[in-house]
Design an enzyme around this catalytic site. Structure first.
Site, PDB file in Angstrom:
ATOM      1  CB  CYS A   1      22.769 -46.124  27.243  1.00  0.00           C
ATOM      2  SG  CYS A   1      21.036 -45.750  27.136  1.00  0.00           S
TER       3      CYS A   1
ATOM      4  CB  CYS B   1      22.715 -44.097  24.105  1.00  0.00           C
ATOM      5  SG  CYS B   1      22.698 -45.839  23.658  1.00  0.00           S
TER       6      CYS B   1
ATOM      7  CG  HIS C   1      35.931 -28.739  16.610  1.00  0.00           C
ATOM      8  ND1 HIS C   1      37.243 -28.392  16.861  1.00  0.00           N
ATOM      9  CD2 HIS C   1      35.784 -28.646  15.269  1.00  0.00           C
ATOM     10  CE1 HIS C   1      37.852 -28.114  15.716  1.00  0.00           C
ATOM     11  NE2 HIS C   1      36.996 -28.266  14.741  1.00  0.00           N
TER      12      HIS C   1
ATOM     13  NE  ARG D   1      35.677 -35.812  28.920  1.00  0.00           N
ATOM     14  CZ  ARG D   1      34.353 -35.812  28.898  1.00  0.00           C
ATOM     15  NH1 ARG D   1      33.709 -36.647  28.109  1.00  0.00           N
ATOM     16  NH2 ARG D   1      33.669 -34.969  29.640  1.00  0.00           N
TER      17      ARG D   1
ATOM     18  CD  GLN E   1      40.011 -24.159  16.208  1.00  0.00           C
ATOM     19  OE1 GLN E   1      40.599 -25.127  15.741  1.00  0.00           O
ATOM     20  NE2 GLN E   1      40.620 -23.029  16.474  1.00  0.00           N
ATOM     21  CG  ASN E   2      38.324 -23.959  22.995  1.00  0.00           C
ATOM     22  OD1 ASN E   2      39.151 -24.524  22.290  1.00  0.00           O
ATOM     23  ND2 ASN E   2      38.575 -22.825  23.616  1.00  0.00           N
TER      24      ASN E   2
ATOM     25  CB  CYS F   1      18.577 -46.250  22.439  1.00  0.00           C
ATOM     26  SG  CYS F   1      18.995 -45.344  23.949  1.00  0.00           S
TER      27      CYS F   1
ATOM     28  CB  CYS G   1      19.561 -49.430  25.890  1.00  0.00           C
ATOM     29  SG  CYS G   1      20.810 -48.740  24.781  1.00  0.00           S
TER      30      CYS G   1
ATOM     31  CG  ASP H   1      36.184 -25.091  27.045  1.00  0.00           C
ATOM     32  OD1 ASP H   1      35.318 -24.278  26.662  1.00  0.00           O
ATOM     33  OD2 ASP H   1      37.409 -24.865  26.936  1.00  0.00           O
TER      34      ASP H   1
END
Ligand code: NAD
Ligand code: ZN
Length: 243
Positions: A147, A127, A119, A67, A101-102, A130, A149, A104
């Protein structure tokens, strides 16, 4: 001498409503890499392993490990003159909607108000256990982020194998079917169902104007070759002269 933008400026001024469909190319000049271009992310990482919903459910750390190659800190990226030109067109009353489609969030940051993110957006993460929502820039430390949890966090974006948000899709279909000019900007047009939107527009009688470094739509009526951050401001300034 007649500007190469003049016929398209005329077209948009004469035939309303106009709608834009944007892809990764419009954000390239903001420093966000495209996926499929040469050197794009999917040359290095197989999206079925790193960005599909099955892979995410099996081992979310794969997604989170790459990412940062894409967008590390959501808040750090800024819109470029291409995004700003579309926001300006909207405020001139000459662009009814942006379908992007971005993920950002740069169209909204640039000031566009009528935007559909088909998208989803990186703005929120939630999360998967939860449902608690977080703000994307506040991603907790660790891979995958969790999270309180202990459930895994997932961005509110559409991964491969996931269906698109139905409401967004309906808006996109309606806007594509109802426009008389569609500006198709910086998309390689291989991801469905987004890729079919220009065809829907065309079937309903719209003219297609493509802005890209390389032509992706053989059925475009006009092709403005170049960077979105250069072409779109030129187009808007031509329209200001004429309107
Ligand atoms: P893509 O990566 O498949 O294609 C990018 C297109 O933009 C190419 O046709 C390329 O020629 C063109 N391009 C590159 N630089 C440009 C510039 N400066 N000006 C104009 N055009 C330029 O992108 P896609 O078709 O949008 O599909 C990729 C999918 O991945 C999207 O559906 C999107 O969800 C996601 N994605 C999003 C982002 C983002 O949010 N910024 C970035 C990459 C991918
Ligand atoms: Zn939770």
């Amino acid at each position: 001498m007649e500007s190469i933008y003049q016929p398209v400026a005329d077209l948009i001024l004469r035939r309303q409503p106009c709608v834009a469909l944007t892809g990764a190319g419009i954000s390239a000049e903001s420093g966000i890499p495209t996926f499929r271009s040469k050197g794009g992310l999917w040359e290095k990482f197989d999206p079925t392993v790193y960005a599909s919903i099955e892979a995410f459910r099996g081992d979310p750390s794969k997604y989170w490990s790459i990412r940062g190659e894409f967008i590390r800190n959501y808040d750090a990226y800024q819109p470029n003159p291409g995004h700003r030109a579309l926001a300006e067109l909207e405020s001139m009353g000459l662009l009814r909607h942006v379908i992007t489609q971005n993920i950002d969030g740069l169209h909204r940051k640039a000031g566009s108000r009528s935007v559909t993110e088909i998208h989803g957006s990186l703005r929120e993460i939630f999360c998967i256990q939860c449902g608690k929502e977080y703000r994307a820039p506040n991603i907790p430390e660790g891979t995958p982020p969790r999270c309180e949890c202990e459930g895994v966090l997932k961005p509110n974006t559409v991964l491969f194998g996931e269906s698109l948000p139905i409401q967004a899709l309906e808006t996109a279909w309606r806007e594509a079917g109802g426009c008389r000019v569609m500006l198709v900007i910086g998309t390689s047009a291989v991801v469905q169902p987004a890729a079919s939107l220009p065809f829907i527009a065309k079937e309903h009688g719209a003219a297609l104007v493509e802005v890209n470094l390389d032509k992706a739509f053989s059925n475009a009526d006009y092709f403005l070759e170049g960077k979105a951050g250069t072409v779109l401001p030129e187009l808007v300034s031509e329209m200001r002269k004429q309107s």
